[in-house]
Design a protein around this motif. Structure first.
Motif: not given
Length: 161
Positions: A34-35, A40-41, A80-82
């Motif tokens: 996400l970062k 794309a989010a 979405y999640l690391p």
């Protein structure tokens, strides 16, 4: 009595009479897609909202509409999640939210370089149609040289044993 300062929780010391543990962490890093691609989010968020709205209209029940929405979120969890990657002397591990993928070095038949990481595969055939669904992908986080070298050395050590 001389009191020493307490050691940090992440600090480790080797015991002189014991060899190092085989499952000791050799390399560890985290990647959060996400970062890397925040634009794309928007598309992923709109897709989640569309599934929730469509599910609510079809099922006439917001709780039932959560089922396909959570299913879609599960498939997008890596975005979405690391994701935390861990390499030990015994194997490689990838942990993203509730999903954990582990592979011992003895099961790795081949490893190949991908544009964004190293793919560890348990399959004998290199271009198998199951390749995308099997194995562990180790994504880089500005540490490509370190990951590649560590994977090479750990695979070589496992092959010797």
């Amino acid at each position: 009595m001389d009191k020493a300062a307490p050691k940090a929780a992440s600090e480790t010391t080797a015991l002189p009479d014991q060899p190092p543990r085989k499952d000791a962490v050799v390399l560890e890093w985290t990647v959060h897609l996400l970062k890397r691609r925040p634009q794309a989010a928007v598309a992923a968020g709109l897709s989640l909202a569309a599934v929730l709205i469509t599910g609510t209209l079809l099922f006439h029940n917001a709780i039932l509409a959560l089922i396909p929405t959570l299913t879609l979120f599960g498939s997008l969890a890596e975005y979405y999640l690391p994701t935390k990657y861990t390499l030990t002397a015994t194997g490689a591990r990838s942990k993203c939210g509730w999903m954990v993928l582990e592979m011992p070095w003895t099961d790795v038949r081949h490893a190949y370089l991908a544009p964004d990481g190293v793919k560890l595969s348990p399959l004998r055939a290199k271009n198998s149609r199951f390749e995308r669904m099997r194995g562990v992908m180790l994504r880089f986080n500005d540490n490509s040289d370190q990951v590649i070298e560590t994977v090479r050395s750990l695979r070589a050590e496992a092959a010797e044993q």
